[in-house]
Write a protein that holds these residues in place. Structure first.
Motif, PDB file in Angstrom:
ATOM      1  N   THR A  30       0.793  -1.224   0.000  1.00 12.83           N
ATOM      2  CA  THR A  30       0.000   0.000   0.000  1.00 12.83           C
ATOM      3  C   THR A  30       0.828   1.278   0.000  1.00 12.83           C
ATOM      4  OG1 THR A  30      -0.231  -0.356   2.412  1.00 12.83           O
ATOM      5  CG2 THR A  30      -2.114  -0.930   1.014  1.00 12.83           C
ATOM      6  N   HIS A  31       2.124   1.196   0.290  1.00  8.81           N
ATOM      7  CA  HIS A  31       2.980   2.376   0.147  1.00  8.81           C
ATOM      8  C   HIS A  31       3.987   2.205  -0.982  1.00  8.81           C
ATOM      9  CE1 HIS A  31       2.526   5.031   3.995  1.00  8.81           C
ATOM     10  NE2 HIS A  31       1.521   5.118   3.151  1.00  8.81           N
ATOM     11  N   ALA A  32       4.382   0.963  -1.284  1.00 13.23           N
ATOM     12  CA  ALA A  32       5.331   0.735  -2.379  1.00 13.23           C
ATOM     13  C   ALA A  32       4.753   1.205  -3.709  1.00 13.23           C
ATOM     14  CB  ALA A  32       5.695  -0.743  -2.460  1.00 13.23           C
ATOM     15  N   LEU A  33       3.439   1.076  -3.868  1.00 14.37           N
ATOM     16  CA  LEU A  33       2.789   1.469  -5.110  1.00 14.37           C
ATOM     17  C   LEU A  33       2.940   2.955  -5.431  1.00 14.37           C
ATOM     18  CD1 LEU A  33      -0.556  -0.543  -4.846  1.00 14.37           C
ATOM     19  CD2 LEU A  33       1.292  -0.932  -6.475  1.00 14.37           C
ATOM     20  N   CYS A 183      -8.662  13.230   5.352  1.00 14.22           N
ATOM     21  CA  CYS A 183      -8.225  11.852   5.086  1.00 14.22           C
ATOM     22  C   CYS A 183      -7.214  11.402   6.128  1.00 14.22           C
ATOM     23  CB  CYS A 183      -7.613  11.758   3.694  1.00 14.22           C
ATOM     24  SG  CYS A 183      -8.792  11.908   2.335  1.00 14.22           S
ATOM     25  N   TYR A 184      -6.278  12.292   6.457  1.00 12.88           N
ATOM     26  CA  TYR A 184      -5.278  11.949   7.476  1.00 12.88           C
ATOM     27  C   TYR A 184      -5.936  11.710   8.834  1.00 12.88           C
ATOM     28  CZ  TYR A 184      -1.712  13.531   4.147  1.00 12.88           C
ATOM     29  OH  TYR A 184      -0.902  13.690   3.057  1.00 12.88           O
ATOM     30  N   VAL A 185      -6.877  12.587   9.188  1.00 14.03           N
ATOM     31  CA  VAL A 185      -7.540  12.474  10.487  1.00 14.03           C
ATOM     32  C   VAL A 185      -8.326  11.172  10.577  1.00 14.03           C
ATOM     33  CG1 VAL A 185      -9.299  13.471  11.994  1.00 14.03           C
ATOM     34  CG2 VAL A 185      -7.637  14.962  10.880  1.00 14.03           C
ATOM     35  N   LEU A 186      -9.086  10.856   9.549  1.00 15.05           N
ATOM     36  CA  LEU A 186      -9.845   9.603   9.544  1.00 15.05           C
ATOM     37  C   LEU A 186      -8.909   8.400   9.572  1.00 15.05           C
ATOM     38  CD1 LEU A 186     -12.652  10.413   6.936  1.00 15.05           C
ATOM     39  CD2 LEU A 186     -12.911  10.171   9.409  1.00 15.05           C
ATOM     40  N   GLY A 187      -7.796   8.520   8.862  1.00  9.98           N
ATOM     41  CA  GLY A 187      -6.848   7.414   8.834  1.00  9.98           C
ATOM     42  C   GLY A 187      -6.226   7.128  10.176  1.00  9.98           C
ATOM     43  N   MET A 188      -6.107   8.159  11.008  1.00  8.31           N
ATOM     44  CA  MET A 188      -5.495   7.971  12.320  1.00  8.31           C
ATOM     45  C   MET A 188      -6.311   7.023  13.198  1.00  8.31           C
ATOM     46  SD  MET A 188      -4.124  11.836  13.067  1.00  8.31           S
ATOM     47  CE  MET A 188      -3.662  11.456  14.766  1.00  8.31           C
ATOM     48  N   VAL A 189      -7.605   6.915  12.921  1.00  7.17           N
ATOM     49  CA  VAL A 189      -8.435   5.956  13.652  1.00  7.17           C
ATOM     50  C   VAL A 189      -7.904   4.545  13.421  1.00  7.17           C
ATOM     51  CG1 VAL A 189     -10.749   4.972  13.870  1.00  7.17           C
ATOM     52  CG2 VAL A 189     -10.461   7.446  13.510  1.00  7.17           C
ATOM     53  N   PHE A 190      -7.528   4.251  12.179  1.00  7.44           N
ATOM     54  CA  PHE A 190      -6.996   2.928  11.847  1.00  7.44           C
ATOM     55  C   PHE A 190      -5.541   2.789  12.293  1.00  7.44           C
ATOM     56  CE2 PHE A 190     -10.493   3.673   8.936  1.00  7.44           C
ATOM     57  CZ  PHE A 190     -11.192   2.482   9.019  1.00  7.44           C
ATOM     58  N   PHE A 191      -4.812   3.911  12.339  1.00  8.31           N
ATOM     59  CA  PHE A 191      -3.420   3.893  12.795  1.00  8.31           C
ATOM     60  C   PHE A 191      -3.309   3.317  14.206  1.00  8.31           C
ATOM     61  CE2 PHE A 191       0.213   6.201  14.792  1.00  8.31           C
ATOM     62  CZ  PHE A 191       1.227   5.669  14.023  1.00  8.31           C
ATOM     63  N   LYS A 192      -4.342   3.524  15.001  1.00  9.57           N
ATOM     64  CA  LYS A 192      -4.353   3.025  16.378  1.00  9.57           C
ATOM     65  C   LYS A 192      -5.254   1.803  16.547  1.00  9.57           C
ATOM     66  CE  LYS A 192      -2.334   4.719  19.072  1.00  9.57           C
ATOM     67  NZ  LYS A 192      -0.895   4.552  19.399  1.00  9.57           N
ATOM     68  N   SER A 193      -5.582   1.123  15.451  1.00  9.27           N
ATOM     69  CA  SER A 193      -6.537   0.009  15.521  1.00  9.27           C
ATOM     70  C   SER A 193      -5.948  -1.347  15.175  1.00  9.27           C
ATOM     71  CB  SER A 193      -7.732   0.288  14.587  1.00  9.27           C
ATOM     72  OG  SER A 193      -8.431   1.436  15.000  1.00  9.27           O
ATOM     73  N   VAL A 197      -9.008  -3.985  14.054  1.00 14.70           N
ATOM     74  CA  VAL A 197      -9.531  -4.013  12.685  1.00 14.70           C
ATOM     75  C   VAL A 197      -8.513  -4.722  11.799  1.00 14.70           C
ATOM     76  CG1 VAL A 197     -10.251  -2.626  10.706  1.00 14.70           C
ATOM     77  CG2 VAL A 197     -10.749  -1.831  13.044  1.00 14.70           C
ATOM     78  N   PRO A 198      -8.913  -5.767  11.063  1.00 17.08           N
ATOM     79  CA  PRO A 198      -7.973  -6.448  10.161  1.00 17.08           C
ATOM     80  C   PRO A 198      -7.388  -5.474   9.138  1.00 17.08           C
ATOM     81  CG  PRO A 198      -9.980  -7.732  10.431  1.00 17.08           C
ATOM     82  CD  PRO A 198     -10.241  -6.394  11.058  1.00 17.08           C
ATOM     83  N   PHE A 199      -6.091  -5.580   8.892  1.00 19.15           N
ATOM     84  CA  PHE A 199      -5.390  -4.724   7.929  1.00 19.15           C
ATOM     85  C   PHE A 199      -5.491  -3.250   8.294  1.00 19.15           C
ATOM     86  CE2 PHE A 199      -6.743  -8.510   5.566  1.00 19.15           C
ATOM     87  CZ  PHE A 199      -5.523  -8.963   5.090  1.00 19.15           C
ATOM     88  N   ALA A 200      -5.583  -2.956   9.584  1.00 18.39           N
ATOM     89  CA  ALA A 200      -5.762  -1.566  10.022  1.00 18.39           C
ATOM     90  C   ALA A 200      -4.625  -0.669   9.540  1.00 18.39           C
ATOM     91  CB  ALA A 200      -5.877  -1.505  11.540  1.00 18.39           C
ATOM     92  N   HIS A 201      -3.394  -1.139   9.643  1.00 19.88           N
ATOM     93  CA  HIS A 201      -2.262  -0.292   9.259  1.00 19.88           C
ATOM     94  C   HIS A 201      -2.238  -0.061   7.752  1.00 19.88           C
ATOM     95  CE1 HIS A 201       1.447   1.654  10.617  1.00 19.88           C
ATOM     96  NE2 HIS A 201       1.951   1.333   9.431  1.00 19.88           N
ATOM     97  N   ALA A 202      -2.592  -1.076   6.980  1.00 20.92           N
ATOM     98  CA  ALA A 202      -2.653  -0.920   5.530  1.00 20.92           C
ATOM     99  C   ALA A 202      -3.750   0.070   5.143  1.00 20.92           C
ATOM    100  CB  ALA A 202      -2.896  -2.273   4.865  1.00 20.92           C
ATOM    101  N   ILE A 203      -4.854   0.041   5.861  1.00 22.74           N
ATOM    102  CA  ILE A 203      -5.936   0.997   5.611  1.00 22.74           C
ATOM    103  C   ILE A 203      -5.455   2.411   5.928  1.00 22.74           C
ATOM    104  CG2 ILE A 203      -8.255   1.720   6.299  1.00 22.74           C
ATOM    105  CD1 ILE A 203      -8.858  -1.239   6.879  1.00 22.74           C
ATOM    106  N   TRP A 204      -4.696   2.537   7.025  1.00 22.74           N
ATOM    107  CA  TRP A 204      -4.085   3.824   7.360  1.00 22.74           C
ATOM    108  C   TRP A 204      -3.194   4.299   6.211  1.00 22.74           C
ATOM    109  CZ3 TRP A 204      -2.770   8.298   9.234  1.00 22.74           C
ATOM    110  CH2 TRP A 204      -1.426   8.665   9.389  1.00 22.74           C
ATOM    111  N   HIS A 205      -2.419   3.394   5.631  1.00 25.84           N
ATOM    112  CA  HIS A 205      -1.564   3.742   4.501  1.00 25.84           C
ATOM    113  C   HIS A 205      -2.387   4.285   3.331  1.00 25.84           C
ATOM    114  CE1 HIS A 205       2.275   1.160   5.424  1.00 25.84           C
ATOM    115  NE2 HIS A 205       2.056   2.117   6.318  1.00 25.84           N
ATOM    116  N   LEU A 206      -3.540   3.669   3.082  1.00 24.59           N
ATOM    117  CA  LEU A 206      -4.389   4.116   1.979  1.00 24.59           C
ATOM    118  C   LEU A 206      -4.940   5.511   2.233  1.00 24.59           C
ATOM    119  CD1 LEU A 206      -6.356   0.825   1.175  1.00 24.59           C
ATOM    120  CD2 LEU A 206      -4.463   1.844  -0.116  1.00 24.59           C
ATOM    121  N   PHE A 207      -5.294   5.799   3.475  1.00 24.72           N
ATOM    122  CA  PHE A 207      -5.768   7.146   3.812  1.00 24.72           C
ATOM    123  C   PHE A 207      -4.639   8.160   3.635  1.00 24.72           C
ATOM    124  CE2 PHE A 207      -9.455   5.176   5.875  1.00 24.72           C
ATOM    125  CZ  PHE A 207     -10.450   6.093   5.571  1.00 24.72           C
ATOM    126  N   VAL A 208      -3.421   7.769   4.001  1.00 27.99           N
ATOM    127  CA  VAL A 208      -2.262   8.652   3.802  1.00 27.99           C
ATOM    128  C   VAL A 208      -2.060   8.923   2.314  1.00 27.99           C
ATOM    129  CG1 VAL A 208       0.252   8.802   3.962  1.00 27.99           C
ATOM    130  CG2 VAL A 208      -1.063   7.994   5.919  1.00 27.99           C
TER     131      VAL A 208
END
Length: 235
Positions: A30-33, A183-193, A197-208
């Motif tokens: 999700t970030h390499a792309l 987008c960053y603010v919403l993503g921070m919810v997953f950053f701490k999840s 939440v499955p794949f939470a950090h990857a979802i955070w990457h997508l919001f970033v």
């Protein structure tokens, strides 16, 4: 399908979450792309520059944007491969946290450099880099010790300079800045999840990636296209 099997249990407060193999792959992808697009985007802004200040802003912004995705991908790849060089993994983890501060400062730099600001607000051009340096020092000395404090630091650095942007006489692009920030603010919810939440950090990457993409579009459209180029007060 039971998504819980794709994630591990939540980590204790004093330990780092250990992603599953699926999550490791998602974290890398999700970030390499976005590595190549971020480099190309930075180069494009540089060639669109008409003067020295635009070149500096393009260089700093492009470097911050591409470094975010490169270092994040490198860290997650090293972690995924379970390197026996724990010191190397620790170093990249610290760099992964440090680069966020510089990415935030770099994202503000084109607006603070190429737009006319109020007299007191113009000082924010260098204050954001002092804040980034302070955040880097914090990570160096207190890495992973006070996770809540670290999150507050990221949030404060992301929000505080935005108050200055509101002083711009020309507010074109403000809508995109707010949406990208959202987008960053919403993503921070997953950053701490992680572990919740499955794949939470990857979802955070997508919001970033979404936030960065929207902000890039605003910078390209309102600061670097000929019809929207602004005169910097620093010239």
């Amino acid at each position: 399908m039971n998504l819980v099997r794709f994630m591990n249990n939540r980590a204790p407060a004093n330990k780092r979450y250990q992603p599953t193999e699926y999550e490791h792959a998602a974290n890398c992808a999700t970030h390499a792309l976005w590595i190549i697009p971020s480099i190309v985007g930075g180069v494009l802004l540089y060639f669109l520059s008409d003067d020295h200040w635009e070149e500096i802003a393009a260089y700093l912004y492009g470097a911050g944007l591409s470094s975010l995705f490169i270092i994040s991908t490198a860290f997650h790849t090293i972690t995924w491969k379970k390197s026996h060089l724990r010191s190397v993994e620790q170093c990249f983890h610290m760099c992964d946290r440090m680069v966020i501060y510089f990415f935030i400062a770099a994202s503000y730099t084109p607006w603070l450099t190429l737009r006319e600001l109020g007299p007191w607000a113009s000082h924010m051009r260098w204050v954001v880099w002092v804040m980034a340096s302070g955040g880097t020092a914090y990570v160096f000395f207190f890495h992973e010790r006070y996770k809540v404090v670290e999150l507050v630091c990221y949030t404060a650095m992301g929000v505080f300079p935005a108050m200055v942007i509101l002083s711009m006489a020309d507010r074109s692009g403000l809508c995109e800045l707010l949406v990208g920030g959202g987008c960053y603010v919403l993503g921070m919810v997953f950053f701490k999840s992680d572990g919740v939440v499955p794949f939470a950090h990857a979802i955070w990457h997508l919001f970033v990636a979404m936030g960065a993409g929207i902000h890039y579009y605003a910078i390209w459209k309102y600061l670097y296209t000929p019809v929207n180029q602004q005169t910097s007060t620093a010239r």
